[in-house]
Scaffold this active site. Sequence first.
Site: not given
Lengths: 416, 262
Positions: A214, A218, A242-243, A286
Site C-alpha cells: 500500500h 499495486s 472482481k476478487d 508434495e
Amino acid sequence: MSSPGSGNRIVQWIEYRLPIFSWLDHTVGSGYPAPKNLNYLWNMGSLAGVALVIQIVTGIVLAMHYVPHGNMAFDSVEHIMRNVNYGWLIRYIHANGASMFFLVVYIHVFRGLYYGSYKYPRELLWWIGLAIMLLMMATAFMGYVLPWGQMSFWAATVITNLFSAIPLIGEPIVTWLWGGFAVDSPTLQRFYSLHYLLPFVIAGVVIVHIWALHTHGSNNPTGIDVKGPQDTLPFHPYYTVKDLFGLGLFLIIFAYWVFYNPNYLGHPDNYIPANPLQTPPHIVPEWYLLPYYAILRAIPDKLGGIVVMGAAIGVLFLIPWLDTSRVRSATFRPIYKQFYWILVADILILGWVGANPPEGYFILIGQLATAYYFLHFIIVMPFVGWFETPRQLPDSIATSVLDKGGGADTAKEGAP
Amino acid sequence: MTGRRPVTFVRPTLAVVAACVALLAAGPSMAAGDVEAPKSPGFSFQGPFGTYDRGELQRGFQVYQEVCSACHSLKYFAFRNLRSIGFDEVQAKAIAAQYEVMGGPDEEGEMFERPAVLADFIPAPFANDNAARAANNGALPPDLSLIVKARAGGEDYVYSLLTGYADPPADVELGEGMDYNPYFGGGQIAMPPPLFEDGVEYADGTKASVDQMARDVTTFLTWAAEPDMEARKRMGIKVMVFLVLMTVLLYMVKRKVWSDVH
C-alpha cells in the site's frame, strides 16, 4: 475524505477514539486507489489470503482431535476420518488446501516475475513475499510429517538429514533437530508445535507485505506508474467484486479436489503407518516442492546440493538488481518475454524430474534444467535488459485501457 | 501501443507448454518398469455420483471374514460399522457375537473372554507382527483397513492382484514359497492365490466365481478405506451447484459494477 458511514453517530463515536473506519477505508476502500487495468492475475494475492485463513481455521479444528505422538498420530488421523463428525471434510480441505495455497502463491510469484513487480520501488515488497513463501514451505513440510505415514516419516528423515552436511557441527545439529538419535516421537511433537506456530507468523508477515504494497500501490500489466486519478479505481467496490468472482472460480476448483479427488495430490504410501525399518522405493515430496527437490538432487555432492538449492531461492532475492531493464512489464519486452516462458517450462521440467527416481536420463535432464535455471537469472536477465529494445510504452494506464476497451467493443459489435 | 504484435509470441509459448505436457504425460509409463498396469473392471462406486453396491459390500465382508481374515487384520473396522453396509442392528449384533474379544478386568482384576459387541473392533488374526510373520513364511500380511488408499492404482490394483495370479514366465525364478503375480512389485508375492471358484458360499445365492469374489471384496475394502465416500460425493454435488450459481451471480454483479468503467 469523508469516512464511510460518517453520518452515523455511533460510527463517529468509535472513529474519534479508534479510527478503525478510516483505516478500513484506507485498506480496501476508496482510500486505496488501485490501477484500473489490473487483470485476473492480480486476484491471486487475495486468494492466497483466503487460502491462509482456510488453512488456519481447518487446522485449529484438526488440532482439537489430532494426537502428536509417534504411536498415536496415524490412528488419530484415521479417528478424524472415521469418527469425528465431518472430520473427513475438515481434513481433506486442510490437505488439499495446502496445494491450493501453493497454486495461487506460485501464480502470484510468476505474475510478479512477468510484470516486473519486484522492480523499484517494490524490492522490499518482493523480499517480504519471498519470506512468506519460505515460511509456507517450512510449514507445509512440517504439516506433511504430522499424519506419520511412510512418506511423512521418510520426508522428515531426508530433510533433517540435509543439515548433517554442514561441516563439523552438522551431526550435533541433526541430533538437536530430532530431539534424539533418530526421527521419532520428539521430532513429531516439535514439528507439530512449529506447524501450529508458523501460520500465525505467516499472517503477521502478510500484514507487513500488504503494508509495503500500500505504500506504492499495486503494479499493473503495463508496468508504468499511476499518473493520476484517471488511472485508478477505488479498491471497493471494483476490485472487491472482481476478487469475489475469482474466489468463486477458486472455490470450484478447490471443491473438485476435496469432494471428488481428495487423495490425488497426496501419495498412497502416506496411508501406510510410519516404519523406520522399511524405506519406500521412491521418497518424493508434495508437488509444490518437486522443482527444489530436483535441484537438490542434480548436484552429486550432499553439501553442494543443499547450497545450490538454497541459491535457487536466494537468487530470487537478487532479481530486482539482476533485471537491468528500465521497463517493468514483459508485455513490452519481446526478447525477455520468450525467455520468461522458457524459464516457466524449465521449472515445470524440474518438477517432472523431481517426481521421478534419480536414474538414467533423469539425472542429465535435471542437471541441465538446474543449470538453465541459474543461467536465466544470472546471465539472461541482466544481458537481455541491456541489449533488448523494449516496445513503445503507452502514455498512461488510462490510454492503454481506452485502446483495449475500444478494441473489445469493436469485437463485440462484430459478433451476431 | 502496437496491439497486434503479442500474437506472434503466443506460438513459441504454446509449443513450450505442449512439449511439457507431452513430457509429463509420458512420465508414468516410462517409470512403471516391469510391473503390469492394473486392469480397470469398472466399479459402481467410481465417478462423481458413484455409490457402493450394498450386495457387493455384504458379500465382500463375507469374503473378508472367510478368506482374508485368516491372515489379514482390519483394525479400523468396528462391528458398529456393519450398520453402514446395510445390516440392521440385530444382524450386526449377531455377527459381532460370533467373535470372542478380551474383556475386563473384572472385580477380581482378572481378564476374561467375552462375545464381541457393536462397540468392539474386529479381532486381528495374530497377536503381533512377529506372530504373523512366523505363521506366514516370514512375510507380514498388511492390515487391510486402508489398503485401497495405500496402493497406487487403488481399487483397480487390489482387484488385479487378486485375479492376476499366473504361471511364471520361463525367465522368472520363483523364491521358496512365492507365487507369480505380474501386478505385484517385483512379480513375486508371498501371499498364495487366495480365491478359488466357489471358495465361499454366498448367502444371497450369487455364483462365487473368482472374478465375483475379487470384485466384492475390493468393493468392501474400498468402503473400509473410505467409509464416508458416499456422504462426501453427495455433499460435493450440493456444494458444486451452489458454487457455480454463486460464481455466475458474482460475475453478473462484477459486470454491473464495472459497466461505468468499460
